[in-house]
Design a protein around this motif. Sequence first.
Motif, PDB file in Angstrom:
ATOM      1  N   SER A   1       0.728  -1.151   0.012  1.00  0.00           N
ATOM      2  CA  SER A   1      -0.026   0.009   0.153  1.00  0.00           C
ATOM      3  C   SER A   1       0.861   1.048   0.054  1.00  0.00           C
ATOM      4  O   SER A   1       0.650   2.059  -0.801  1.00  0.00           O
ATOM      5  CB  SER A   1      -0.985  -0.201   1.326  1.00  0.00           C
TER       6      SER A   1
ATOM      7  N   LEU B   1      -6.918   0.246   1.695  1.00  0.00           N
ATOM      8  CA  LEU B   1      -7.316  -0.252   0.073  1.00  0.00           C
ATOM      9  C   LEU B   1      -8.607   1.188  -0.052  1.00  0.00           C
ATOM     10  O   LEU B   1      -8.399   1.335  -1.260  1.00  0.00           O
ATOM     11  CB  LEU B   1      -7.967  -1.450   0.227  1.00  0.00           C
TER      12      LEU B   1
ATOM     13  N   LEU C   1      -6.706   4.097  -0.783  1.00  0.00           N
ATOM     14  CA  LEU C   1      -5.870   3.958  -2.226  1.00  0.00           C
ATOM     15  C   LEU C   1      -6.966   4.259  -3.331  1.00  0.00           C
ATOM     16  O   LEU C   1      -6.415   4.846  -4.412  1.00  0.00           O
ATOM     17  CB  LEU C   1      -5.176   2.503  -2.361  1.00  0.00           C
TER      18      LEU C   1
END
Length: 414
Positions: free
Chosen positions: A76, A264, A267
């Motif tokens: 990440s 996530l 992101l």
Amino acid sequence: MSTDVTAKTPAPAPPGKSGPAGGTGLLQLMLDGMRRNMRQYGMLIALGLIVVLFQVWTGGDLLLPRNVSNLVLQNSYILILAIGMMLVIIAGHIDLSVGSLTAFTGAFAAVLTVQHSVAWPLALLLCLVIGAAAGAAQGFLIAYFGIPSFIVTLAGMLIFRGLTEMLLKGQTLGPFPDGLQKMGNGFLPEVGPTTNYHNITLLMGFALIAFTVVQEVRDRKRQQEFALDVAPRNLFLLKLVAIVAAILTVTMLLASYKGAPIILIVLALLVVGYGYLMRNAVFGRHIYAIGGNLPAAKLSGVKDKKVTFLVFLNMGVLAALAGLVVAARLNAASPKAGLNFELEAIASSFIGGASMSGGVGTVLGAIIGGLVLGVLNNGMNLLSVGTDWQQVIKGLALLAAVGFDVWNKRKSGS
């Protein structure tokens, strides 16, 4: 009497129809479309092949739900850095300081939360401000003093690494508060009826599929309205099917474990936001302009110094965010954190389609490049490949990506 012996030339087969030579009209159109869009699809195809190969070589371990979740968590911070680095490279610059700045902001967060008991939301905000200030300082020297970015960021790499050592006094500092830890290791909560899958993750995955399909169709229509070159319809449909299948596969794998990691979601927001910035916003077009042809951009009225300054300021913020994520994941700040992160981010950008000369690249390409490296690392670890060979293989992957870029440019020029 003379007779007309002129042979009549048969009419060419319409697009998509079989010609007299066996019916390759549709295939030829698709191949032509692939060649025109090779830069866009090349690394995406490579990523798919790498996933398939390691899935076979590891006996199916690569795509186990738990491993897919770990793959997201482990990469990440590199993906966050790759987004910012892609903008820097598109603008025609480089940033060697992001790894050290990542370590410095992680150390700063540890000093605030562990030693001085500062609330983690406030510490997070202060770290982002520190990252912005560091990026702004470097951007100012590059944009307004004309010092090459390589020199400025090389100096920054040394300065921030030294400041990290001073803050931590050579020791590891932790643990972090639970709220900050969840940024690097947490998952979305489970809500709704009890099923075999994580409900929120399923809903988000389906929403992402719908958004992606609508966006792709809208972009294609916009390109057609402006008479721009677009991929053939069959190739476009094939691309949509591949994207939907990939998102659905990842969604089902994550939903069958603990759900989507919190990072996530961060992101995804970054990819959507920066993707829109680079495709639709004036600022994004200016970044492409100064990287592609700086003299022409100046003549067009682009404020190149301001754009360069803001690009490095943005890189500093993203480096600070990555520093918080990696520190939260490790639950400690270390003087050795962030080593070679700048090289990973640069490699991700070039593998994802950035050009050495600037002016070329996409945010999605940076993510694809980062995933290529992430899958390579994860797959080789599952196969117990030594770190020496891992470095060699990643170096060859970077060399192949840049070589492909050079070959593609020469072929396009010819």
